[in-house]
Design a protein around this motif. Structure first.
Motif, short mmCIF file in Angstrom:
data_model
loop_
_atom_site.label_atom_id
_atom_site.label_comp_id
_atom_site.label_asym_id
_atom_site.label_seq_id
_atom_site.Cartn_x
_atom_site.Cartn_y
_atom_site.Cartn_z
N ALA A 33 0.85 -1.19 0.00
CA ALA A 33 0.00 0.00 0.00
C ALA A 33 0.88 1.23 0.00
O ALA A 33 1.96 1.24 0.60
CB ALA A 33 -0.92 0.01 1.21
N SER A 34 0.43 2.29 -0.65
CA SER A 34 1.25 3.49 -0.81
C SER A 34 1.08 4.52 0.31
O SER A 34 1.85 5.46 0.38
CB SER A 34 0.97 4.14 -2.16
OG SER A 34 -0.39 4.52 -2.24
N GLN A 35 0.07 4.34 1.17
CA GLN A 35 -0.15 5.31 2.24
C GLN A 35 -0.19 4.63 3.60
O GLN A 35 -1.02 4.95 4.45
CB GLN A 35 -1.45 6.09 1.98
CG GLN A 35 -1.39 6.90 0.71
CD GLN A 35 -2.68 7.64 0.44
OE1 GLN A 35 -3.54 7.77 1.30
NE2 GLN A 35 -2.81 8.16 -0.76
N CYS A 36 0.73 3.72 3.82
CA CYS A 36 0.77 2.90 5.02
C CYS A 36 2.01 3.26 5.84
O CYS A 36 3.02 3.72 5.30
CB CYS A 36 0.83 1.43 4.59
SG CYS A 36 0.95 0.22 5.91
N PRO A 72 -5.55 3.92 -2.11
CA PRO A 72 -6.73 4.43 -2.80
C PRO A 72 -6.57 4.59 -4.31
O PRO A 72 -7.56 4.67 -5.02
CB PRO A 72 -6.95 5.79 -2.14
CG PRO A 72 -5.57 6.22 -1.74
CD PRO A 72 -4.87 4.95 -1.32
N GLY A 73 -5.36 4.61 -4.80
CA GLY A 73 -5.12 4.90 -6.22
C GLY A 73 -5.48 3.75 -7.14
O GLY A 73 -5.68 2.61 -6.72
N GLU A 77 -1.72 5.05 -10.98
CA GLU A 77 -1.20 5.86 -9.86
C GLU A 77 -0.26 5.03 -8.98
O GLU A 77 0.79 5.54 -8.55
CB GLU A 77 -2.37 6.40 -9.02
CG GLU A 77 -3.19 7.43 -9.75
CD GLU A 77 -4.50 7.75 -9.04
OE1 GLU A 77 -4.85 8.95 -9.02
OE2 GLU A 77 -5.15 6.84 -8.51
N ILE A 78 -0.61 3.78 -8.74
CA ILE A 78 0.24 2.91 -7.92
C ILE A 78 1.58 2.68 -8.62
O ILE A 78 2.65 2.81 -8.00
CB ILE A 78 -0.46 1.56 -7.64
CG1 ILE A 78 -1.72 1.78 -6.80
CG2 ILE A 78 0.49 0.58 -6.96
CD1 ILE A 78 -2.67 0.59 -6.76
N PRO A 91 8.31 -7.05 -10.04
CA PRO A 91 6.96 -7.14 -10.60
C PRO A 91 5.88 -6.68 -9.62
O PRO A 91 5.85 -7.10 -8.47
CB PRO A 91 6.81 -8.63 -10.93
CG PRO A 91 8.20 -9.14 -11.07
CD PRO A 91 9.02 -8.34 -10.09
N MET A 92 5.02 -5.83 -10.13
CA MET A 92 3.85 -5.37 -9.38
C MET A 92 2.60 -5.84 -10.12
O MET A 92 2.57 -5.90 -11.34
CB MET A 92 3.84 -3.84 -9.27
CG MET A 92 4.93 -3.26 -8.38
SD MET A 92 4.72 -3.63 -6.63
CE MET A 92 3.19 -2.77 -6.25
N PHE A 93 1.59 -6.15 -9.33
CA PHE A 93 0.35 -6.68 -9.87
C PHE A 93 -0.79 -5.71 -9.60
O PHE A 93 -0.66 -4.76 -8.84
CB PHE A 93 0.08 -8.07 -9.28
CG PHE A 93 1.05 -9.09 -9.79
CD1 PHE A 93 0.71 -9.90 -10.86
CD2 PHE A 93 2.31 -9.20 -9.24
CE1 PHE A 93 1.61 -10.81 -11.36
CE2 PHE A 93 3.23 -10.12 -9.73
CZ PHE A 93 2.88 -10.93 -10.80
N ALA A 94 -1.92 -5.97 -10.25
CA ALA A 94 -3.11 -5.14 -10.05
C ALA A 94 -3.61 -5.26 -8.62
O ALA A 94 -3.37 -6.25 -7.94
CB ALA A 94 -4.21 -5.56 -11.03
N LYS A 95 -4.32 -4.25 -8.18
CA LYS A 95 -4.87 -4.22 -6.83
C LYS A 95 -5.81 -5.41 -6.62
O LYS A 95 -6.62 -5.73 -7.48
CB LYS A 95 -5.61 -2.90 -6.61
CG LYS A 95 -5.89 -2.62 -5.17
CD LYS A 95 -6.62 -1.32 -4.85
CE LYS A 95 -6.55 -0.18 -5.77
NZ LYS A 95 -7.23 1.01 -5.23
N ILE A 96 -5.68 -6.04 -5.45
CA ILE A 96 -6.50 -7.21 -5.13
C ILE A 96 -7.02 -7.10 -3.70
O ILE A 96 -6.55 -6.28 -2.91
CB ILE A 96 -5.70 -8.53 -5.25
CG1 ILE A 96 -4.53 -8.55 -4.25
CG2 ILE A 96 -5.23 -8.76 -6.68
CD1 ILE A 96 -3.89 -9.91 -4.06
N ASP A 97 -7.95 -7.99 -3.37
CA ASP A 97 -8.36 -8.22 -1.99
C ASP A 97 -7.58 -9.42 -1.49
O ASP A 97 -7.35 -10.38 -2.23
CB ASP A 97 -9.85 -8.52 -1.89
CG ASP A 97 -10.72 -7.28 -2.02
OD1 ASP A 97 -10.17 -6.16 -2.09
OD2 ASP A 97 -11.95 -7.44 -2.06
#
Length: 166
Positions: A33-36, A72-73, A77-78, A91-97
């Motif tokens: 997360a980018s705001q943690c 939130p992005g 943005e991420i 490697p970065m992946f799409a936002k997930i739960d």
């Protein structure tokens, strides 16, 4: 019995990727997360990746917005945040739960393999799973365990060579 190689995920750029592409590598999977409070761990994760990637190590980042809306992005943005602020090249992946009924199948498997203190739930962002060259979970590490604290575990896992394939 499934291994990490049986799963796929959407890359942050939008393409589907089989995790079989990381076969025989040691993998550190992290929900990010980018705001943690733990966001500065991106620097340590990047350092681990840069130090050990030629030995067969990778970090896979999975952004998650399930904890206090700390991611939130959108994917663009991420990706921009990670590359410009922390110079992330792993490697970065799409936002997930990672928890609940919409949790990504990879995370359901990870939590079954290493349950943790919350009965299988992910506690917070920057929970880490270390995967051996055989595709199985070696360990689960709390968000408070910085990437630097995992160096000995990573080097030990890298020392184990993959079994020959038939």
């Amino acid at each position: 019995m499934p291994t990490v190689y049986d799963f796929s995920a959407t890359r942050i750029e939008g393409t589907e990727q089989s995790l079989d592409e990381y076969r025989d590598q040691v993998i550190l999977i992290v929900n990010t997360a980018s705001q943690c409070t733990y966001t500065p761990q991106y620097a340590g994760l990047q350092k681990l990746y840069k130090t050990y990637r030629k030995q067969g190590f990778t970090v896979l980042g999975f952004p998650c917005d399930q904890f206090a809306h700390e991611e939130p992005g959108d994917e663009n943005e991420i990706a921009n945040f990670c590359s410009t602020i922390y110079h992330v090249t792993f490697p970065m992946f799409a936002k997930i739960d990672v928890n609940g009924s919409r949790a990504h199948p990879l995370y359901n498997w990870l939590k079954r393999e290493q349950g943790g203190l919350l009965g299988g739930r992910i506690k917070w962002n920057f929970t880490k799973f270390l995967i051996g060259r055989d595709g199985n979970v070696i360990g689960r590490y709390a968000p408070s365990n910085t990437p630097e604290k995992l160096t000995d575990k990573i080097t030990a896992a890298l020392a184990i060579q993959p079994a020959p394939r038939d």
